[in-house]
Scaffold this active site. Structure first.
Site, short mmCIF file in Angstrom:
data_model
loop_
_atom_site.label_atom_id
_atom_site.label_comp_id
_atom_site.label_asym_id
_atom_site.label_seq_id
_atom_site.Cartn_x
_atom_site.Cartn_y
_atom_site.Cartn_z
N GLU A 42 0.55 -1.17 0.28
CA GLU A 42 -0.15 -0.52 0.09
C GLU A 42 0.57 0.74 -0.13
O GLU A 42 1.93 1.59 0.37
CB GLU A 42 -0.87 0.07 0.91
N CYS A 239 -6.35 1.10 3.03
CA CYS A 239 -7.38 2.53 2.99
C CYS A 239 -7.17 3.52 2.08
O CYS A 239 -8.01 4.12 1.68
CB CYS A 239 -6.53 3.12 4.76
N ASN A 356 -11.76 -3.28 0.03
CA ASN A 356 -11.37 -2.96 1.49
C ASN A 356 -11.53 -2.81 2.93
O ASN A 356 -12.20 -1.55 2.90
CB ASN A 356 -9.63 -2.10 1.33
N GLU A 357 -11.35 -3.21 3.66
CA GLU A 357 -12.48 -3.12 4.89
C GLU A 357 -13.67 -3.12 5.40
O GLU A 357 -14.00 -2.23 5.79
CB GLU A 357 -11.40 -3.21 5.79
#
Length: 788
Positions: A42, A239, A356-357
């Site tokens: 990331e 994120c 994502n999440e």
């Protein structure tokens, strides 16, 4: 893998020993997933721009803001010199800014602009650096311009001249060969004549990139990735995929093609990203690493916004087009663009993660949209689902992504987490995990905890098919997350001890699991000690009558007559009102601490009242690390449960809620390694820490090498004499051992001591189907035993 010189060790013959590790070589189990150990990349901590992406100029296209960020004046008379951002005549309308440089009177010396790169440009003597820039002249200015690599005090390491400029944009390319080494050099572009000129897309790359690729990677950092032997690479987040808002979400189509056409995007980690490592470069990097790409696609959700369902087709199409870009023939729309970008053959993308999440109803609805569309057109694709607030049930799940960040003890205690999983159920990707508490900047103890957990991943690799540590990189000048697997500056890099654990496991993955049994005397739990505190999670509350006693003696009492004196306040808005400590915000993880971390065997009592918000109270006790969870969560999980969140005793939560406006009497009794929690005089929890095992192990067989690979982690503070028994095997007397250990579990690596904690290699003589070996305290050992 970095090793010290070979050391000879003699394996002792088998006699009685305190511990035994038995490997059933004659009863091989399931095949180990070839993707078990991978990496997660990331763009955090300047890991791409300012990191593995070899670009040396920061804010190369002047899109970071309306000011010339990271560019400065290089002139003796700055009053006669002006820098400004201009949008009147851009190189590309997609990146409308350029730098306007106006020189009124350079006098007898030069006037120009300088860029220090990312905390200095590392240049090495004899190395070539390739400069590319767009420039044009105005008001009759035709140059010349001089481009130079310099020290901060003006020593020139290399320079070339652009003899003339035209009124229209033109691309200029120069090669600069450094005559000295300097990790903090800078680029200067200057003139000795008055006039106005414009610059755009000012790019400086070392000629030597990894695999010699243009727009390539920094070789030392890329080689550290290659040293991990990753089975896959998850990208781009994290994120970073979501962004705070949808306008800041990652959209892959804005990251391919000519660099001057790519979007410069504000990163959720609070800096600007050029997307120099775009979707294409990511796929190329995976190919160069020999790793499968696992691409994460935005699913129409950001941290603060959700795309309406009737607007989702654009995002679903992004996923389909990403697959076509990677896999489609050169005659297809997106396959043709891939071929134009330099890769005619398909990349063969097989794995895609949806979001994502993300979680909840909104995610489940959108997961279904992506699942249906992708499986209809590309049924061979493997899809990974998120598991946040419950996994989707409206469509099948092949692989679910789970994330864990905690203490070494959490990971040690969860080494058996997947032992009892349903073997016929969904597969698991442990997409992010790391010890983030009690770890310093990345110490040996953190690596030990992760290694113990990884033995469980390997033993259960029929369920856990993929796993990746997070985060991967950090520029030491800009760390938004700690720890990180690989730390670096402009010229140096090192792996934290966890890097070597990942390397040892990844480079020593067998083909099939071998059953392994460990018997060792457990260590009784120690007497627990720590300070106290209060806190809230998305709740307003107040606290009073706080007291800590032991055996009738008062250790601490606070009526807040002196305000918050003696308290450490972490976040929120704290104030003393009417003899109570009041927290007024609805922020998450707001806490206040007091007392002595050496306190043990105490009773902690107080009154608490909820004033508003979503949950109840966080009553901290036995606090050793103020960044770690060490609390009784009263009315947590959306005000539905009470539970202790602390290493070694989690999982004892019970139903319960907290009323607004009511005072509650709270009491916590700590005795030795036991704790009792009372709410209004009623016993809610009565729990104890359990004894801990010293050894954790996983075993496999490498068929081609005809070896048994045994990984053993000693999490204890003492050496462990161990009898090793390999059932049903004939073993060569010479074996190899790779050992990660150090004198202190808190030892760390640094830029100045990059190899303080690193693996060593031993040769064992007189190995056998049964022999004794001593595993050092706080160590990770990989034994490779040759089968006869």
């Amino acid at each position: 893998m970095v090793m010290i010189a070979m050391i000879l060790a003699i394996a002792a013959p088998l006699t009685a020993a305190p511990a035994t590790v038995t490997v059933a070589v004659d009863k091989p189990g399931h095949t180990i997933s070839p993707l078990l150990y991978g990496i997660f990349f990331e763009d955090i901590n300047c890991s791409a721009d300012g990191g593995i992406y070899a670009e040396m100029v920061r804010n190369r296209n002047f899109e970071d803001s309306d000011k010339p960020d990271h560019w400065s004046v290089a002139a003796n008379s700055p009053a006669n010199f002006e820098l400004s951002i201009d949008s009147a005549h851009p190189v590309s309308p997609k990146n409308p800014h350029s730098l306007r440089v106006s020189v009124a009177n350079p006098g007898s010396s030069r006037a120009g602009v300088a860029n220090d790169g990312f905390w200095g440009m590392a240049v090495r003597k004899g190395q070539t650096y390739q400069l590319s820039l767009f420039a044009r002249g105005g008001d009759g200015f035709t140059g010349p311009l001089v481009a130079a690599l310099e020290s901060r005090d003006g020593a020139v390491y290399a320079q070339k001249t652009i003899s003339s400029l035209a009124p229209d944009w033109k691309n200029y390319r120069l090669s600069l060969i450094a005559n000295a080494t300097d990790p903090k050099a800078r680029l200067v572009i200057s003139t000795t004549r008055p006039g106005t000129f414009w610059l755009d897309m000012v790019s400086l790359f070392p000629k030597q990139t990894w695999k010699s690729r243009p727009n390539g990677l920094r070789p030392d950092l890329a080689e550290m990735l290659a040293g991990l032997k990753p089975g896959f690479v998850r990208f781009p987040g994290g994120c970073w995929v979501e962004g705070d808002t949808m306008s800041l979400a990652y959209r892959w189509k804005q990251t391919v093609g000519d660099l001057s056409e790519r979007r410069t995007q504000y990163n959720i980690w609070q800096y600007h990203a050029t997307h120099g490592i775009g979707y294409h470069e990511y796929l190329q990097m995976c190919e160069d690493l020999g790793a499968e790409p696992l691409f994460v696609i935005n699913c129409g959700m950001s941290h603060k916004e959700v795309v309406p369902l009737d607007k989702m087709q654009e995002f679903v199409q992004d996923a389909l087009d990403a697959i076509e870009y990677a896999n489609g023939p050169a005659s297809s729309t997106w396959g043709a663009l891939r071929a134009k970008n330099g890769h005619r053959a398909p990349f063969n993308l097989k794995y895609m993660e949806i979001g994502n999440e993300n979680g909840g109803t909104a995610y489940h609805e959108r997961y279904a949209l992506f699942y249906d569309a992708i499986k209809a057109k590309y049924p061979q694709m493997h899809l990974v689902a998120n598991e946040w607030s419950g996994r989707p049930t409206n469509r099948p799940i092949e692989i679910v992504d789970e994330h864990y960040y905690s203490t070494p003890e959490f990971f040690i205690n969860n080494a058996g987490k997947y032992d009892s999983c349903d073997r016929a159920g969904r597969k698991v990707y442990v997409g992010e995990y790391a010890v983030t508490q009690g770890c310093g900047q990345g110490n040996l103890r953190a690596a030990i905890g992760e290694a113990a957990f990884m033995t469980g991943l390997e033993r259960n690799s029929d369920v856990v098919v993929m796993a990746s540590y997070a985060p991967l990189f950090a520029n030491v000048n800009y760390k938004k997350w700690n720890p990180d697997l690989i730390d670096f500056d402009s010229s140096r890099a090192y792996g934290i001890p966890s890097y070597y654990v990942q390397q040892m496991f990844g480079a020593n993955r067998g083909d099939v699991v071998l059953p392994v049994t460990v018997t060792a005397p457990e260590t009784a739990p120690s007497v627990k000690s720590g300070a106290i505190g209060v806190g809230t999670w998305r709740t307003q509350a107040e606290f009073k009558d706080i007291k800590v006693t032991r055996g009738g003696v008062t250790l601490f009492a606070c009526d807040f007559a002196d305000g918050t004196k003696g308290w450490k306040l972490r976040g929120g808005d704290w104030a003393v009102e009417a003899g109570a400590l009041r927290q007024k915000t609805l922020s998450e993880n707001v806490r206040a601490f007091a007392g002595d971390k050496a306190w043990s065997n105490y009773t902690y009592s107080l009154k608490a009242r909820k004033l508003g918000g979503a949950e109840g109270f966080l009553i901290s006790f036995l606090v050793k690390d103020e960044n770690a969870k060490a609390w009784w969560n009263v009315g947590g999980w959306g005000n539905t449960r009470h539970g202790i969140e602390m290493d070694g005793i989690a999982g004892h939560d019970v139903p319960g809620s907290i009323e607004t406006g009511r005072w509650y009497d709270i009491r916590i009794e700590v005795q030795g390694a036991a704790v009792k929690c009372f709410l209004d005089g009623k016993l809610i929890h009565d729990v104890k820490w359990s004894a801990t095992k010293p050894l954790y192990a996983a075993a496999s067989q490498a068929k081609r090498a005809h070896e048994v690979i045994l990984k053993v982690v000693n999490v204890s503070s003492a050496d462990q004499e161990t009898d090793l028994q390999l059932k049903g095997a004939k073993v060569s007397p010479t074996a190899r051992a790779i050992v990660l250990a150090s004198g202190n579990p808190e030892d760390e690596n640094t830029l100045d001591q990059p190899r303080k904690v690193r693996p060593t290699m031993l040769t064992l003589e007189h190995a056998d189907a049964a022999f004794r070996h001593t595993f050092p305290a706080n160590s990770v050992t990989v034994l490779r035993l040759k089968l006869q």
